[in-house]
Motif scaffolding. Structure first.
Motif, PDB file in Angstrom:
ATOM      1  N   HIS A 137       0.832  -1.206   0.000  1.00 58.05           N
ATOM      2  CA  HIS A 137       0.000   0.000   0.000  1.00 58.05           C
ATOM      3  C   HIS A 137       0.866   1.254   0.000  1.00 58.05           C
ATOM      4  N   TRP A 159       1.865   3.971  -3.197  1.00 60.08           N
ATOM      5  CA  TRP A 159       1.577   5.397  -3.046  1.00 60.08           C
ATOM      6  C   TRP A 159       2.844   6.232  -3.229  1.00 60.08           C
ATOM      7  N   ASP A 214       3.791   6.220  -6.899  1.00 60.39           N
ATOM      8  CA  ASP A 214       2.818   6.986  -7.691  1.00 60.39           C
ATOM      9  C   ASP A 214       2.989   8.487  -7.501  1.00 60.39           C
ATOM     10  N   ASN A 215       3.650   8.879  -6.407  1.00 60.95           N
ATOM     11  CA  ASN A 215       3.806  10.303  -6.104  1.00 60.95           C
ATOM     12  C   ASN A 215       5.247  10.783  -6.235  1.00 60.95           C
ATOM     13  N   GLY A 241      -0.784  10.993   2.491  1.00 64.53           N
ATOM     14  CA  GLY A 241      -1.210   9.738   1.889  1.00 64.53           C
ATOM     15  C   GLY A 241      -2.445   9.157   2.547  1.00 64.53           C
TER      16      GLY A 241
END
Length: 329
Positions: free
Chosen positions: A62, A66, A69-70, A128
């Motif tokens: 998880h 994140w 992706d960032n 997040g």
């Protein structure tokens, strides 16, 4: 731990482009979690086996997704089977920040500056999708000190006063961690990888972030600059805090909040290291307590920690504090 390969490893790899790769076991970080380096020709990858019900790779996945992706530098996920406990990731190599600086001390300031810049980048992102680092978590963590350290030292302490002191000290920062930032929680020199060793402008990679929460931006700075596992000079700590403040402009209360979270984290760590010794037989952690205690004393000297400092003065005898933690029973 058996040297035999875990059941299902070939089936998992068989569904990836790494079928038939060479598998080399590595040292794990937990009793049920195992790591392997996978090689195929000149390519390599890392395989983690975190088998349920003892382990759960989903929090790691998880947070990793994140971060990637960032635009943060977590290992890319190459394949996953959370139900079976399998995660195949990019291989970050073996060069940790800790060992590189030990061997190349002239690089210390530059490498720490890069680690600070990564936090600035992280803190510019919206928080997040993680649980909050709230007062309940802060309380639970500092209570490790009175649950483990104080009994190990033969101390009977004022528990009601303990909780009241921490509530008074920490409450002011709670409003300043809304909406908050992503807090990795163990951001320090042993959890930062140098992806291009020898290049001062090379990338740094993040590991051990599966417990991420949303909280105050000072927390990971404390983790990095009041490192429980290696000495960070007060001069370097000061310079890196100045670098962060110049880039992030965190506000007038930041120094006080840094001290608050420094005291909170260091108190927790003294409790954790005591537990590792008393419960788990890992006595090497006792040698780290003096370093943590020194940082804790500096944090307690800040006026924002007056309630907690007064509790320590009344409950932890001076002779124990003078010996940076004292001798455990």
């Amino acid at each position: 731990m058996s040297d035999a390969l875990p059941e299902g490893i070939h089936e998992f790899l068989g569904d990836t482009e790494w079928e038939g790769a060479e598998i080399a076991p590595l040292v794990g970080d937990a009793s049920f979690r195992r790591y392997f380096r996978i090689r195929m020709g000149s390519r390599s990858a890392m395989l983690m086996h975190a088998p349920p019900p003892h382990e759960d790779p989903r929090p790691f996945l998880h947070v990793a997704h994140w971060l990637n992706d960032n635009g943060m530098r977590a290992p890319h996920i190459l394949a996953e089977d959370a139900a079976g406990g399998w995660v195949l990731t990019e291989d970050f190599g073996d060069q940790r920040m800790r060992e590189w600086i030990d061997d190349h001390p002239r690089d210390e300031e530059h490498i720490y500056a890069q680690a600070i810049d990564a936090l600035v980048q992280l803190h510019q992102l919206p928080p997040g999708p993680f649980d909050p680092y709230d007062m309940a978590v802060y309380r639970r963590e500092v209570d490790l000190f009175v649950e483990w350290y104080c009994p190990a030292m033969g101390l009977e302490v004022d528990l009601d006063g303990w909780r009241a002191a921490w509530d008074e000290a920490l409450t002011p920062l709670l409003v300043r961690q809304i909406p908050g930032v992503t807090v990795l929680r163990d951001y320090h020199a042993e959890n930062i990888m140098l992806l291009e060793p020898g290049r001062l402008a090379g990338e740094q990679g993040l590991i051990d972030f599966q417990d991420a929460l949303v909280g105050h931006p000072a927390y990971d700075l404390v983790s990095l600059l009041q490192d429980a596992r290696r000495d960070v000079s007060e001069t370097l700590e000061h310079d890196m805090l100045c670098r962060y403040r110049a880039a992030a402009n965190p506000g007038e209360h930041f120094e006080a909040d840094y001290a608050r979270l420094g005291a909170q984290r260091n108190t927790k760590i003294v409790g954790i290291f005591t537990r590792l010794c008393k419960r788990d037989g890992k006595h090497r952690y006792l040698s780290m307590i003096p370093r943590v205690w020194q940082a804790l004393e500096r944090d307690l000297a800040h006026e924002a920690l007056a309630p907690v400092a007064n509790w320590f003065a009344a409950n932890i005898p001076q002779e124990i504090r003078d010996t940076l933690g004292g001798e455990m029973q």
